[in-house]
Design an enzyme around this catalytic site. Sequence first.
Site, mmCIF file in Angstrom:
data_model
loop_
_atom_site.group_PDB
_atom_site.id
_atom_site.type_symbol
_atom_site.label_atom_id
_atom_site.label_comp_id
_atom_site.label_asym_id
_atom_site.label_seq_id
_atom_site.Cartn_x
_atom_site.Cartn_y
_atom_site.Cartn_z
ATOM 1 N N ARG A 89 0.844 -1.207 0.000
ATOM 2 C CA ARG A 89 0.000 0.000 0.000
ATOM 3 C C ARG A 89 0.876 1.252 0.000
ATOM 4 N NH1 ARG A 89 -5.315 -1.110 0.887
ATOM 5 N NH2 ARG A 89 -5.805 -3.054 1.938
ATOM 6 N N HIS A 133 -18.658 10.090 1.692
ATOM 7 C CA HIS A 133 -19.074 8.760 2.157
ATOM 8 C C HIS A 133 -20.602 8.715 2.250
ATOM 9 C CE1 HIS A 133 -18.592 4.917 4.169
ATOM 10 N NE2 HIS A 133 -19.503 5.308 5.042
HETATM 11 C C1 GRF Z 1 -20.451 7.469 -3.512
HETATM 12 O O1 GRF Z 1 -21.655 6.966 -2.977
HETATM 13 C C2 GRF Z 1 -19.487 7.883 -2.446
HETATM 14 O O2 GRF Z 1 -20.104 8.327 -1.294
HETATM 15 C C3 GRF Z 1 -18.736 6.605 -2.166
HETATM 16 O O3 GRF Z 1 -18.609 5.995 -3.421
HETATM 17 C C4 GRF Z 1 -19.679 6.391 -4.263
HETATM 18 C C5 GRF Z 1 -19.075 6.928 -5.528
HETATM 19 O O4 GRF Z 1 -20.071 7.227 -6.482
HETATM 20 N N1 GRF Z 1 -17.474 6.855 -1.505
HETATM 21 P P1 GRF Z 1 -19.665 7.792 -7.906
HETATM 22 O O5 GRF Z 1 -18.606 6.863 -8.489
HETATM 23 O O6 GRF Z 1 -19.122 9.184 -7.723
HETATM 24 O O7 GRF Z 1 -20.926 7.780 -8.708
#
Ligand code: GRF
Length: 220
Positions: A89, A133
């Site tokens: 990582r 998130h």
């Molecule tokens: C979102 O729901 C975000 O909160 C999470 O991953 C998803 C990404 O969605 N971390 P997108 O690829 O931007 O449509």
Amino acid sequence: MTLRLDSTLSLISPNISDNCQQFAPLKLGIMASGNGSNFDVVAQAIQDGRLNAQIQVLIYNNPSAKAAVRAANRGVETVLLNHRNYQSREEFDRKIVQTLRHYDVEWVILAGWMRLLTSVFIDAFPERIINIHPSLLPSFKGIHAVEQALASGVKITGCTVHIACLEMDSGPILMQAAVPVLPDDTAETLHARIQIQEHRILPLAIALAASSSKVTLSVT
Ligand code: GRF
């Protein structure tokens, strides 16, 4: 008495206007693993003049990420860094940091970046990494946050934009939006409504973070 629940209703906090401007455009590096709808709303907010920023680069780790297509369509430079090609990582994060520096990135936006971050990355951009998130943190960290919310029986969930730190889905909260859980919700329907709110708050939260930063930016 009947209570009508508007499924688009939400509570956003803090409830700021979208005219947070600063002198110099923010130089953003966006990182995404998948669909990239959040990448798109940031790009659109910039295009519409609602966010004073420029996207220096999109980094993606999944060769089939739709985010890369969206970026290319908008003329944004893309770099594929596939984590499978790195021994650790830390080695992967060193390459990410090198790439972000190469593109002169000031603020990093994790817009659906599905990898854990090491201190190599966090320490290179202190207080300058923003994550989105799909839950009201600190509830439901990690993957499957929407499924976790449904399984728990909460009646309200939502989304959070926060400054990222070493602990996954933790760090100072910039903005949140609440979304009601409806009786017949599936993970898909609930996530779709959460995403509507993500798309509202992410550009605002980026502007808010930048305008609150006392390092190099000032509010007009
Ligand atoms: C979102 O729901 C975000 O909160 C999470 O991953 C998803 C990404 O969605 N971390 P997108 O690829 O931007 O449509």
